[in-house]
Design a protein around this motif. Structure first.
Motif, short mmCIF file in Angstrom:
data_model
loop_
_atom_site.label_atom_id
_atom_site.label_comp_id
_atom_site.label_asym_id
_atom_site.label_seq_id
_atom_site.Cartn_x
_atom_site.Cartn_y
_atom_site.Cartn_z
N SER B 55 0.82 -1.21 0.00
CA SER B 55 0.00 0.00 0.00
C SER B 55 0.86 1.26 0.00
O SER B 55 0.36 2.35 -0.22
CB SER B 55 -0.95 0.00 1.20
N TYR B 324 -2.97 14.63 -3.09
CA TYR B 324 -4.18 13.81 -3.11
C TYR B 324 -5.17 14.31 -4.16
O TYR B 324 -5.84 13.53 -4.83
CB TYR B 324 -4.84 13.77 -1.72
N SER B 454 -7.32 0.45 -6.38
CA SER B 454 -6.30 0.44 -5.34
C SER B 454 -4.89 0.34 -5.93
O SER B 454 -3.96 0.95 -5.43
CB SER B 454 -6.55 -0.65 -4.30
N TRP B 461 1.09 7.60 -7.54
CA TRP B 461 2.11 8.23 -6.68
C TRP B 461 3.48 8.13 -7.33
O TRP B 461 4.27 9.09 -7.28
CB TRP B 461 2.16 7.56 -5.31
N ILE B 511 0.40 7.98 6.37
CA ILE B 511 -0.94 8.38 5.94
C ILE B 511 -1.49 7.45 4.87
O ILE B 511 -2.63 6.99 4.94
CB ILE B 511 -0.94 9.85 5.47
N VAL B 512 -0.64 7.12 3.91
CA VAL B 512 -1.10 6.22 2.85
C VAL B 512 -1.44 4.85 3.41
O VAL B 512 -2.47 4.25 3.07
CB VAL B 512 -0.05 6.10 1.73
N VAL B 514 -2.33 4.08 6.52
CA VAL B 514 -3.55 4.15 7.33
C VAL B 514 -4.77 4.21 6.42
O VAL B 514 -5.74 3.47 6.59
CB VAL B 514 -3.52 5.38 8.26
N TYR B 515 -4.69 5.06 5.41
CA TYR B 515 -5.80 5.20 4.49
C TYR B 515 -6.14 3.85 3.85
O TYR B 515 -7.29 3.42 3.84
CB TYR B 515 -5.45 6.22 3.40
N SER B 516 -5.10 3.19 3.35
CA SER B 516 -5.41 2.00 2.58
C SER B 516 -5.82 0.84 3.48
O SER B 516 -6.58 -0.02 3.09
CB SER B 516 -4.26 1.62 1.67
N LEU B 518 -7.57 1.32 6.23
CA LEU B 518 -8.96 1.61 6.55
C LEU B 518 -9.86 1.20 5.39
O LEU B 518 -10.91 0.60 5.57
CB LEU B 518 -9.15 3.10 6.85
N PHE B 519 -9.41 1.55 4.21
CA PHE B 519 -10.13 1.19 2.99
C PHE B 519 -10.27 -0.33 2.92
O PHE B 519 -11.34 -0.87 2.71
CB PHE B 519 -9.36 1.75 1.80
N LYS B 522 -12.74 -1.78 5.44
CA LYS B 522 -14.14 -1.65 5.03
C LYS B 522 -14.52 -2.79 4.11
O LYS B 522 -15.55 -3.43 4.30
CB LYS B 522 -14.34 -0.31 4.32
#
Ligand SMILES: Nc1ncnc2c1ncn2[C@@H]1O[C@H](COP(=O)(O)OP(=O)(O)OP(=O)(O)O)[C@@H](O)[C@H]1O
Ligand SMILES: [Mg+2]
Lengths: 263, 540
Positions: B55, B324, B454, B461, B511-512, B514-516, B518-519, B522
């Protein structure tokens, strides 16, 4: 490995499961105190309603699954994991698509200490035993379901097992081939030419069971127990159209009630 | 040496690097996948690490990795290994995850057949696991090859502070041609690279056809997924973690038996238990060495320097915000084009026959190589229209080029995999084009789109990392944006401010990730519901 048959050992049991309890990881209790035994020269059948645990029991008897309690013994020794001497033939057809028929059969000899030539000869012999003469280089994708199941049976033969554990082996075959193979396996059992000493077969086909079996174990209830054991003493060859045969068949059907949940 | 020979050798060197690293990933992946199906402990560490690394676009950590390789190993070897490492991290996660998924999904019956004959580790791999994983690996080869070429050409030449490091390959050779303005040689290099790429794509396509024909089970449809989306597996990992030990323990006490002195069959299992410990030890060593590297990096920076870094953090975050926005734009454009083009190609056989190999070749052709020429040819014209936004447009284009393929390919696979009944329904109802898209095509390809998205974000990036600060992209021209975290990291690296580069990468990475995660979470919850439903069948 070599297994010696001790003469002083009075028991002629080839494979036995004693006091077997088993539940799957999700907590589902399949068995409660199952006792089953296959003696030399005997053809044993297991019947029971769908989903009762017949395939699971074969896996336990072959050492593929560990019982929670109880033991499995082969030739008097405790079994902890699968061995080539106990060959399992699956309910679903298992062939390896990247190998042709002959290579598929040779798979069960790979760990034995024999030359490649010997292996090939033996694979050919096994294939011809199941009626696949001349089909050695066909790949599973080029075969029918019945042919593939015969490859799987040939693979089991080639391992020279003491015991066959067969899970609905003939369900995918046409009646003619199935009948031939049934007789063949039965004859091998008593020919003394191979190390095969006993067969344990699961089947839904009660006619087939009654035609072949010396002993029939009936599984039922949840968790499953052996609710009946029938010795079939009809003389051979057995005629499925005889009155005696049909009377026995009716008796077997009466055992197959829907499972009841205990507890 | 005549230029043409030099170019050919350079192309071969680059190709060999990419292919070699892909092969290395495949081989190591087999053993790691086997270790993780044998040891739950190893599996948990392994999968979590893959998910985190996959990620985070590793290119942002490249400066740090570079420093480690150059200071610890040094010399030509250090530079070569640094370049190889970057490419390795670009191709490896996909392949490892694909192999792991393949090993996890080998039918129980097939495993039982080889167990029945008491196969050892190598025989099991050779006759069962490796052949079984071939279709999955093949499906992952296209994206891996594209990714590999994309990064190899940028990693063959890099600058840290006043030092320029380079290793032989088409990227570095082109760099010298450009510096000397040898136009003919540049054209030759681009052409020969193009021929090599097309040849590779053709070979891959043929191999893929062969592999699918020979190695797939009759019931198994080949699925093209970039690794991460197998959430069900992950769910399973967590489910096992939370529940299994307790039930096992309970059962152990319920059925505990005394010692058995009867004669038993020789056990192979004891040896396997030993393997399990070895796998666990490898897992722990992996974890510790990563932690060690991280901690030694953190402690190597002085306290006063941290104060400066923290002071700069707000502006870094603003840069990340801009980035972003860029990624979002790239994603949106890619998706729209992918949906229309993918649908068109999926339903038009003739267009598909030529369109797909063309797109595959284009995507494998490393954008960093030809982008400068595209830039210099079109810049005057674009500038006359877009003025001050010109650079922004080029950076977005580079991001788009480096990422479009993934969304496109996933979506196209999704359309191809739609059950024929769906098509019949749309025909029956006489749905118009847009309603057909909205009601049938997009919903039924949704999982594929998600998996495409994803991976897209990841590659976008990489594109930004290269595009946001590209000094001397052609001659005296430079490409740069006003604000962007990638630009800050790039400049920090180029000026030798490694602390800032590392700090920026760290913030970005966290940050990336954590974001991914979390994604992913879900999606995982969604998948878990499905999983529980299946389990309910057994319990009933
Ligand atoms: N891996 C598993 N995990 C949990 N439960 C399982 C698993 N495999 C089978 N079961 C459950 O165990 C029970 C016994 O399954 P098994 O396959 O042994 O039945 P069977 O008697 O062979 O059925 P059939 O006649 O349909 O082949 C079933 O209720 C099944 O749902
Ligand atoms: Mg069954």
């Amino acid at each position: 490995m070599e297994i010696e048959i001790k003469n002083e050992n009075v028991s002629n049991s080839v494979l036995e499961g004693d006091g077997i309890y088993f539940s799957y990881d999700n907590g589902y209790d399949v068995f409660e105190n199952i006792n089953i035994r296959a003696d030399t020269g005997k053809f044993v059948a297991i019947i029971g309603p769908s989903g009762i645990g017949k395939s699971t029991l074969l896996r336990i008897l072959g050492g593929f699954l560990k019982p929670d309690k109880g033991i499995v013994k082969v030739m008097g020794k405790i079994l902890h994991e699968p061995i080539p001497e106990v060959a399992l033939i699956h309910q679903s057809i298992v062939t390896f698509p990247w190998m042709d028929a002959q290579e598929n059969v040779m798979l069960s000899m790979k760990t034995k200490d024999i030359s490649r030539d010997e292996m090939e000869a033996k694979a050919k012999e096994s294939l011809s035993r199941v009626g696949l003469d001349g089909f050695e280089d066909l790949y599973p994708k080029e075969m029918s379901g019945g042919m593939r199941q015969r490859v799987a049976i040939a693979r089991a033969f080639a391992a020279d097992p003491y015991v066959f554990l067969m899970d609905e082996p003939f369900a995918h075959l046409d009646e003619l081939t199935a009948e031939g193979l049934r007789q063949d396996i039965y004859n091998i059992l008593f020919s003394g030419e191979t190390p095969l000493k006993s067969v344990i077969m699961v089947s839904h086909n009660l006619t087939e069971v009654l035609e072949l079996a010396d002993e029939i174990y009936i599984l039922n209830n949840i968790p499953a127990t052996v609710v009946g054991k029938v010795e079939v003493t009809m003389p051979r060859p057995r005629n499925p159209r005889s009155d005696n045969f049909n009377a026995n068949l009716d008796m077997l059907y009466s055992y197959l009630t829907p499972p009841r949940k205990k507890k | 040496m005549p230029a043409i020979t030099l170019i050919t050798l350079a192309v071969l060197a680059t190709v060999a690097r990419v292919i070699g690293l892909i092969i290395l990933s495949i081989i190591t992946g087999w053993f790691l996948a086997y270790a993780s199906i044998k040891s739950k402990f190893f599996e948990n560490i392994y999968i979590i690490l893959i998910e985190i690394f996959e990620s985070v676009p590793v290119i942002t950590f490249f400066p740090i990795v570079l420093i480690i390789f150059i200071t610890r190993i040094g010399g030509t070897l250090g530079v070569e290994l640094a370049a190889d490492f970057l490419v390795f991290t670009a191709v490896v996660w996909n392949i490892w995850m694909g192999e792991y998924q393949a090993f996890k999904t080998v039918p129980r019956e097939m495993v039982e057949v080889v167990e029945n004959s008491r196969f050892g580790l190598f025989s099991k791999l050779r006759y069962l696991y490796i052949p079984f994983s071939v279709p999955r690996i093949t499906a992952n080869l296209f994206p891996s090859v594209s990714d590999g070429f994309f990064y190899i050409t940028v990693s063959e030449v890099f600058e840290v502070g006043i030092h320029t490091y380079q290793t032989f390959g088409i990227g570095s050779v082109l760099d010298t041609f450009v510096a000397d303005g040898q136009l003919f040689n540049i054209e030759m290099a681009l052409l020969i690279m193009g021929i090599a790429i097309v040849a590779i794509i053709i070979i891959l396509r043929e191999f893929s056809k062969y592999a699918v024909g020979r190695y797939t089970l009759d019931t198994d449809a080949p699925v093209m997924k970039r690794g991460r989306l197998n959430l069900k597996e992950t769910t399973r990992v967590f489910a096992v973690l939370s529940k299994n030990p307790l039930t096992r323990l309970a059962r152990y006490y319920k059925y505990r038996e005394g010692d058995n002195h009867e004669e038993t069959y020789e056990k192979k299992e004891k040896k396997q238990k030993r393997y399990k410990y070895i796998y666990a030890v490898i897992g722990v060593i992996l974890l510790i060495s990563i932690l060690y590297e991280a901690i030694s990096l953190i402690t190597s920076v002085k306290l006063s320097e941290y104060e400066i870094l923290i002071g700069k953090t707000p502006s870094l975050l603003i840069g990340l915000g801009y980035d972003y926005l860029r990624v979002g734009t790239i994603l949106l454009v890619s998706m729209i084009i992918a949906i229309f083009l993918g649908y068109y190609l999926a339903v038009n056989r003739r267009a598909e026959k030529y369109g797909i190999p063309l797109i595959q070749s284009l995507s494998a052709y490393p954008a960093p190589i030809y982008f400068p020429f595209l830039f210099i040819l079109t810049e005057p014209f674009i500038f006359s229209i877009f003025g001050v936004y010109t650079n922004e447009l080029y950076v977005l284009s580079l991001g788009f080029i480096s990422t479009f393929y993934y969304v496109f390919y996933s979506f196209w696979m999704g359309v191809k995999a739609m059950p024929s009944e769906y098509w019949e329904i749309t025909r029956n109802l006489k749905l118009g084009y847009f309603r057909k898209m909205r009601k049938v095509v997009i919903p039924s390809t949704f999982p594929y789109l998600i998996s495409g998205i994803s991976s897209t974000i990841n590659s976008a990036w990489g594109g930004l990392m290269i595009g946001e600060y590209w000094p001397a992209i052609y001659g005296t021209h430079s490409l740069t944006v006003k604000t962007g975290l990638m630009k800050t990291i790039d400049i920090a690296t180029a000026t030798g401010d490694i602390a800032l580069a590392a700090w920026g990468s760290l913030i970005f990475g966290i940050i990336v990730a954590v974001y991914s995660i979390l994604f992913t979470r879900k999606m995982m919850d969604l998948a878990q519901k499905k999983y529980v439903a299946e389990e309910g069948v057994y319990a009933a």
